[in-house]
Design a protein around this motif. Sequence first.
Motif, PDB file in Angstrom:
ATOM      1  N   ASP A  61       0.854  -1.195   0.000  1.00 50.98           N
ATOM      2  CA  ASP A  61       0.000   0.000   0.000  1.00 50.98           C
ATOM      3  C   ASP A  61       0.887   1.241   0.000  1.00 50.98           C
ATOM      4  OD1 ASP A  61      -2.009   1.847   0.155  1.00 50.98           O
ATOM      5  OD2 ASP A  61      -2.755   1.211   2.114  1.00 50.98           O
ATOM      6  N   TRP A  63       2.543   4.482   0.338  1.00 52.39           N
ATOM      7  CA  TRP A  63       2.173   5.734   1.019  1.00 52.39           C
ATOM      8  C   TRP A  63       0.718   5.725   1.506  1.00 52.39           C
ATOM      9  CZ3 TRP A  63       4.644  10.689  -1.553  1.00 52.39           C
ATOM     10  CH2 TRP A  63       6.040  10.566  -1.498  1.00 52.39           C
ATOM     11  N   ASP A  64       0.204   4.555   1.773  1.00 56.27           N
ATOM     12  CA  ASP A  64      -1.204   4.409   2.187  1.00 56.27           C
ATOM     13  C   ASP A  64      -2.176   4.994   1.162  1.00 56.27           C
ATOM     14  OD1 ASP A  64      -0.536   3.174   4.661  1.00 56.27           O
ATOM     15  OD2 ASP A  64      -0.069   5.138   5.502  1.00 56.27           O
ATOM     16  N   GLU A  65      -1.718   5.017  -0.091  1.00 61.95           N
ATOM     17  CA  GLU A  65      -2.559   5.616  -1.144  1.00 61.95           C
ATOM     18  C   GLU A  65      -2.821   4.670  -2.305  1.00 61.95           C
ATOM     19  OE1 GLU A  65      -0.285   8.986  -2.292  1.00 61.95           O
ATOM     20  OE2 GLU A  65      -0.799  10.178  -0.522  1.00 61.95           O
ATOM     21  N   PRO A  67      -3.511   0.803  -2.299  1.00 63.10           N
ATOM     22  CA  PRO A  67      -3.605  -0.563  -1.754  1.00 63.10           C
ATOM     23  C   PRO A  67      -3.784  -1.614  -2.844  1.00 63.10           C
ATOM     24  CG  PRO A  67      -5.645   0.665  -1.379  1.00 63.10           C
ATOM     25  CD  PRO A  67      -4.668   1.643  -1.961  1.00 63.10           C
ATOM     26  N   TRP A  93       5.546  -2.197   3.837  1.00 57.66           N
ATOM     27  CA  TRP A  93       4.078  -2.166   3.762  1.00 57.66           C
ATOM     28  C   TRP A  93       3.640  -0.912   3.013  1.00 57.66           C
ATOM     29  CZ3 TRP A  93      -0.047  -5.140   4.055  1.00 57.66           C
ATOM     30  CH2 TRP A  93      -1.300  -4.501   4.002  1.00 57.66           C
ATOM     31  N   ASN A  94       4.008   0.262   3.540  1.00 56.94           N
ATOM     32  CA  ASN A  94       3.602   1.492   2.841  1.00 56.94           C
ATOM     33  C   ASN A  94       4.796   2.308   2.342  1.00 56.94           C
ATOM     34  OD1 ASN A  94       4.639   2.701   5.118  1.00 56.94           O
ATOM     35  ND2 ASN A  94       2.674   3.439   5.903  1.00 56.94           N
ATOM     36  N   ASP A  98       7.135   6.465   9.278  1.00 54.96           N
ATOM     37  CA  ASP A  98       6.237   7.258  10.120  1.00 54.96           C
ATOM     38  C   ASP A  98       6.670   7.284  11.572  1.00 54.96           C
ATOM     39  OD1 ASP A  98       4.453   7.842   8.031  1.00 54.96           O
ATOM     40  OD2 ASP A  98       3.482   5.888   8.263  1.00 54.96           O
ATOM     41  N   ARG A 131       3.682  -5.866  10.462  1.00 58.52           N
ATOM     42  CA  ARG A 131       3.655  -5.440   9.050  1.00 58.52           C
ATOM     43  C   ARG A 131       4.144  -6.543   8.125  1.00 58.52           C
ATOM     44  NH1 ARG A 131       4.596   1.032   8.482  1.00 58.52           N
ATOM     45  NH2 ARG A 131       3.814   1.563  10.544  1.00 58.52           N
TER      46      ARG A 131
END
Length: 273
Positions: A61, A63-65, A67, A93-94, A98, A131
């Motif tokens: 996924d 940048w969590d944008e 998926p 994962w992303n 963070d 993750r």
Amino acid sequence: MASYRVRSIVPPPPPKRLLASIHDVSPRFEGAVDRLRDRLHVRLGDPSPGAMRLAMFVVPDFWDEAPLAAAPAFCARLRGWADQGVEMLLHGWNHRDDTAHAGRLAAFKARRMTAGEGEFLGLDQAQARSRLLRGRNLLEDILGRPVTGFVAPAWLYGDGARAALADLGFRVAEDHVRAWNPATGRVLCRGPAITWASRSAPRIASSLAFAAAARHLLAPLSVVRVGVHPGDVGVPAILRSIDTTIAALRIAREPGRYGDLQEEGTAPVPQAA
Ligand SMILES: [Zn+2]
């Protein structure tokens, strides 16, 4: 008197290998991944009809944008490529860091070396394990087969990530100077990976110079790794350098697989009496 000729006792050395990979494989970069895959496939050559011998580092996924779970058509393509022999490695994962880094050195590394993409640098073991498990389960469901291994975004591993990889039995990981088996701690191959940076003119220039030198200086190594990124397709000079580098390496090397790498030093260690 009979004479004996000693021959055919020493096996020939294994062929030298070239491991080519596409980083940051995600639906977000589908067009670029297509171009890189076509390019590498042609330059590496067909191992057999319809087969591809390269690796993809897949981000579940980005940048969590982006998926994978919301991109069934892209997932079907991933599975098709895996069916054609493409090795699939989980790549974070992303792909984003963070965590709040404890300590000035870790914060410096995270900020300066990765543009904020060292996702697995600051995770503790429980966070990394969560993750890794989530990503591996997702990707293996999509592919219908095991992943070959894991590569941390920006090649940066914290202690938590290393411990979690060993705990979960991953058998291949790599950073920019080696690949290793996290389950045993043994090295699989050594030597700097050749990659290109497309973020700025100075970085482009230095990566072109490194590639030009490395494709000759790394000749003695049994395994040479070449990694390409989606951003490379926007820089014609990088694409030319990728072509030249792979052509030079292919003269003396066959495309190989991460899953076929053998641990160094597997001969039994003599025990003291
Ligand atoms: Zn990456």
